[in-house]
Every structure is written in structure tokens, then in C-alpha cells.
Design a protein around this motif. Structure first.
Motif, mmCIF file in Angstrom:
data_model
loop_
_atom_site.group_PDB
_atom_site.id
_atom_site.type_symbol
_atom_site.label_atom_id
_atom_site.label_comp_id
_atom_site.label_asym_id
_atom_site.label_seq_id
_atom_site.Cartn_x
_atom_site.Cartn_y
_atom_site.Cartn_z
ATOM 1 N N LYS A 70 0.829 -1.194 0.000
ATOM 2 C CA LYS A 70 0.000 0.000 0.000
ATOM 3 C C LYS A 70 0.868 1.251 0.000
ATOM 4 N N VAL A 71 0.342 2.285 -0.638
ATOM 5 C CA VAL A 71 1.053 3.561 -0.708
ATOM 6 C C VAL A 71 0.739 4.342 0.557
ATOM 7 N N THR A 72 1.766 4.857 1.192
ATOM 8 C CA THR A 72 1.552 5.655 2.399
ATOM 9 C C THR A 72 1.242 7.096 2.003
ATOM 10 N N THR A 73 0.735 7.838 2.943
ATOM 11 C CA THR A 73 0.429 9.252 2.711
ATOM 12 C C THR A 73 1.696 10.005 2.342
ATOM 13 N N THR A 74 2.785 9.698 3.000
ATOM 14 C CA THR A 74 4.056 10.368 2.714
ATOM 15 C C THR A 74 4.484 10.106 1.278
ATOM 16 N N GLU A 75 4.361 8.860 0.828
ATOM 17 C CA GLU A 75 4.721 8.530 -0.553
ATOM 18 C C GLU A 75 3.821 9.256 -1.535
ATOM 19 N N LEU A 76 2.540 9.348 -1.213
ATOM 20 C CA LEU A 76 1.588 10.043 -2.079
ATOM 21 C C LEU A 76 1.945 11.522 -2.188
ATOM 22 N N VAL A 77 2.265 12.147 -1.067
ATOM 23 C CA VAL A 77 2.663 13.559 -1.076
ATOM 24 C C VAL A 77 3.943 13.742 -1.889
ATOM 25 N N GLU A 78 4.884 12.820 -1.745
ATOM 26 C CA GLU A 78 6.129 12.897 -2.519
ATOM 27 C C GLU A 78 5.835 12.808 -4.015
ATOM 28 N N MET A 79 4.938 11.918 -4.402
ATOM 29 C CA MET A 79 4.603 11.766 -5.819
ATOM 30 C C MET A 79 3.904 13.005 -6.360
ATOM 31 N N ILE A 84 4.231 17.986 -9.557
ATOM 32 C CA ILE A 84 4.206 19.455 -9.649
ATOM 33 C C ILE A 84 5.561 19.966 -10.125
ATOM 34 N N GLU A 85 6.633 19.392 -9.606
ATOM 35 C CA GLU A 85 7.983 19.823 -9.981
ATOM 36 C C GLU A 85 8.261 19.600 -11.465
ATOM 37 N N ARG A 86 7.640 18.577 -12.052
ATOM 38 C CA ARG A 86 7.875 18.240 -13.459
ATOM 39 C C ARG A 86 7.011 19.054 -14.422
ATOM 40 N N MET A 87 6.103 19.857 -13.897
ATOM 41 C CA MET A 87 5.259 20.689 -14.758
ATOM 42 C C MET A 87 6.104 21.787 -15.406
ATOM 43 N N PRO A 88 5.649 22.293 -16.571
ATOM 44 C CA PRO A 88 6.340 23.433 -17.159
ATOM 45 C C PRO A 88 6.383 24.585 -16.143
ATOM 46 N N GLU A 89 7.417 25.399 -16.222
ATOM 47 C CA GLU A 89 7.680 26.418 -15.206
ATOM 48 C C GLU A 89 6.484 27.343 -14.962
ATOM 49 N N LEU A 90 5.875 27.858 -16.027
ATOM 50 C CA LEU A 90 4.747 28.777 -15.861
ATOM 51 C C LEU A 90 3.566 28.066 -15.198
ATOM 52 N N GLU A 129 -3.264 16.728 -14.860
ATOM 53 C CA GLU A 129 -2.062 15.922 -14.629
ATOM 54 C C GLU A 129 -2.126 15.241 -13.263
ATOM 55 N N LEU A 130 -2.565 15.992 -12.250
ATOM 56 C CA LEU A 130 -2.645 15.413 -10.905
ATOM 57 C C LEU A 130 -3.763 14.376 -10.811
ATOM 58 N N ARG A 131 -4.864 14.586 -11.534
ATOM 59 C CA ARG A 131 -5.943 13.589 -11.550
ATOM 60 C C ARG A 131 -5.449 12.281 -12.146
ATOM 61 N N LYS A 132 -4.662 12.372 -13.218
ATOM 62 C CA LYS A 132 -4.116 11.161 -13.830
ATOM 63 C C LYS A 132 -3.258 10.404 -12.824
ATOM 64 N N LEU A 133 -2.441 11.143 -12.072
ATOM 65 C CA LEU A 133 -1.611 10.520 -11.044
ATOM 66 C C LEU A 133 -2.486 9.844 -10.001
ATOM 67 N N MET A 134 -3.562 10.506 -9.589
ATOM 68 C CA MET A 134 -4.457 9.935 -8.580
ATOM 69 C C MET A 134 -5.151 8.679 -9.115
ATOM 70 N N ASP A 135 -5.532 8.692 -10.404
ATOM 71 C CA ASP A 135 -6.159 7.517 -10.993
ATOM 72 C C ASP A 135 -5.232 6.309 -10.903
ATOM 73 N N VAL A 136 -3.955 6.538 -11.155
ATOM 74 C CA VAL A 136 -2.969 5.446 -11.071
ATOM 75 C C VAL A 136 -2.776 5.023 -9.615
ATOM 76 N N MET A 137 -2.744 6.005 -8.716
ATOM 77 C CA MET A 137 -2.485 5.697 -7.313
ATOM 78 C C MET A 137 -3.623 4.910 -6.673
ATOM 79 N N VAL A 138 -4.848 5.083 -7.169
ATOM 80 C CA VAL A 138 -5.997 4.351 -6.615
ATOM 81 C C VAL A 138 -5.755 2.846 -6.701
#
Length: 141
Positions: A70-79, A84-90, A129-138
Motif C-alpha cells: 500500500k502507498v503511504t500518505t508520505t509517498e503520495l505527497v512525494e509523488m 508538480i515539480e515536473r510541470m512546465p515552469e509557468l 495531470e494530478l488527476r491522472k496521477l491519482m487515478d494510477v495511485m488508486v
């Protein structure tokens, strides 16, 4: 067995590549990038492990799922932080102003000298982008 990221790995690699550091402008940025890459490698490795574990569970469904998968809350926050860090700068800047600084679209638009529609566009893209990540994390929760 769960492999934990080790700061030691980053510094060991840094030491091994010390001759190449003459071209590095910012050691801080270089260390940040190395650390980020180490985390991403760990996440990719965990994804492979989970895929393998899922295949094994499908072969033998009588076993109860392992809580270590199972993914922990800490791992989820890190992801989320990595996403967010990988998004284009603007986009990253607009998203952080909206969500962390709690600025309105109009305030962000004035501050960055762009249209509110541009702000809305980038917030929408960031959230997608974050929704896609959440879909995978589910799948792992």
C-alpha cells in the motif's frame, strides 16, 4: 522487502563522478536533480515490484494482500510534489500561486501580466495531470 531511498546513494554517485563536476554551475541544483532522479528510480522500481506482486496474487488469489504494497500518505505527497515539480515552469508557478498562496485567478493574472483565461488554462492542465496521477495511485491504495 521494501527498499528505502538512501541519501548515501546520492553522495556515493557524486563522489564517483567528482571529476565531471568541473562543468557544474550549481552544486545545489545538481544535488537536487540527483536526489529527484533517485526518488523517481525508486518509484519506478516499486511499480515493477507491485506489478509482479499483482501477477503473483492473480495466480494465487487465496493469499491476503500484503500491507507493505500500500502507498503511504508520505509517498503520495512525494509523488504529488514530483508531479508538480515536473510541470512546465509557468504552469507550476501558476498552480502554486493558486493552491499554496491562495491567490485568485485575477490576482495571478495581474501578478504575472497574463490573461485570466491563461491562468484558468494552466490550472486546468495542472489539475488534469494530478488527476491522472491519482487515478494510477488508486490501484495501489
Amino acid at each position: 522487502m521494501k527498499k528505502k531511498p538512501k541519501t548515501q546513494n546520492v553522495f556515493s554517485r557524486l563522489w564517483e563522478r567528482r571529476e565531471l563536476l568541473t562543468n557544474i554551475c550549481s552544486l545545489k541544483a545538481y544535488l537536487f536533480r540527483m536526489t529527484r532522479n533517485e526518488i523517481l528510480t525508486l518509484f519506478r522500481h516499486r511499480k515493477v515490484e507491485r506489478g509482479y506482486a499483482r501477477q503473483q496474487m492473480e495466480k494465487e488469489p487465496q493469499h491476503a494482500p500484503d500491507s507493505s504494497m500500500k502507498v503511504t500518505t508520505t509517498e503520495l505527497v512525494e509523488m504529488i510534489d514530483i508531479a508538480i515539480e515536473r510541470m512546465p515552469e509557468l504552469r507550476k508557478r501558476i498552480f502554486m500561486m493558486s493552491r499554496y498562496d491562495e491567490m485568485t485567478y485575477a490576482e495571478i493574472a495581474r501578478h504575472l501580466d497574463i490573461s485570466p483565461r491563461t491562468v484558468q488554462y494552466h490550472i486546468g492542465k495542472a489539475l488534469n495531470e494530478l488527476r491522472k496521477l491519482m487515478d494510477v495511485m488508486v490501484l495501489f491504495v
